[in-house]
Design a protein around this motif. Structure first.
Motif: not given
Length: 292
Positions: A254-265
């Protein structure tokens, strides 16, 4: 951005020369790990405003406190106080207090000012809010919930207006500012069983802190195998046809957006050979890497 000028009303008969340059900002300091405060003087009152968390996340509640301190011998009686805030900060009902006593607040969520602000106002005509030298001054406090519509990484204004027996003070954009942080996210991959070379199977990822329509990428080792979008439950599904038997490292980003940080599973999926007599494949080991 130009803010309106800050002005403090003075008693009738005071020298007009005092009207120039009377407001003196003392400075800004950090009051705690996440809190911030600002102190300034206007004529003979010192104001200190503190925000409990200057970098909150959406959904968190912050407390804004203003302390009045008279520095000369005149006694001031405060009759109304308005805390100003960005419209995306929602007033918490029944949170307004003066000296620890709750007061009903009149709330205007958005005054359509520039920059836009709302207000939470309390009033008292009993003479109880006394600002006097050498005694603890009035302490005004309100709480707000940080909205999901708050711009991330942008300073949101706060301030204060008030009326009293010695005049009115207008500090609607004085601060301290509040900067909403991006949502923290976590990406996980659901267990996969029965994977066989050449046979389609569903990969399902869940992103907490994302939003509907946000894209996620699926990888077999370092090869992109497809992309999905988050639904209302925060999940995205991709149909994958394994090409190689063995323990396959699957990653969802999940690369992230202007509202949320990214993360990886991450997950390891056991893929069986597609030949006669081949196994059914195992669940493998699952894990996730939290976003910052």
């Amino acid at each position: 951005m130009a803010f309106r000028s800050t002005k403090r009303g003075i008693a009738v008969g005071a020298a007009t020369s005092l009207a120039m340059g009377a407001l003196a900002l003392i400075g800004t300091g950090v009051a705690g790990a996440d809190s911030t405060s600002i102190t300034w003087n206007d004529y003979y009152t010192t104001f200190t405003r503190t925000v409990s968390n200057a970098t909150p996340a959406a959904g968190e509640t912050i407390t804004v406190t203003t302390t009045f301190k008279r520095t000369d011998s005149k006694v001031e009686t405060i009759t109304s106080v308005s805390d100003t805030h960005a419209p995306c900060l929602t007033y918490v009902p029944d949170s307004a207090t003066m000296n620890g006593i709750h007061f009903d607040a009149v709330v205007v969520p958005d005054r359509d000012t520039n920059p836009r602000t709302g207000t939470a106002t309390i009033t008292d005509n009993t003479g109880a809010w006394v600002n006097k030298q050498n005694v603890p001054g009035p302490v005004f406090s309100v709480q707000y919930k940080v909205g999901t519509d708050c711009a991330r990484g942008t300073a949101l204004v706060t301030g204060l207006d008030y009326n009293g027996s010695l005049g009115a003070g207008y500090y609607g954009y004085q601060g301290p500012s509040v900067t909403a942080g991006k949502n923290a996210t976590t990406t996980t991959i659901a267990p996969v069983a029965g994977a066989v070379v050449g046979k389609p199977i569903a990969l399902t990822a869940t992103v907490s802190g994302g939003a509907v329509g946000n894209p996620v990428k699926f990888y077999d080792d370092t090869t992109v195998i497809g992309q999905g979008t988050l639904d209302a439950n925060g999940t995205a599904t991709l149909t994958w046809t394994p090409a190689t038997a063995g323990e396959r490292p699957i990653t969802v980003e999940f690369a992230g957006t202007t509202l949320a940080n990214g993360s990886v599973g991450n997950a390891t999926v056991s893929v069986a050979s597609g030949g006669i007599g081949g196994g059914t494949g195992g669940t493998g080991s699952l894990g996730n890497l939290f976003g910052s």
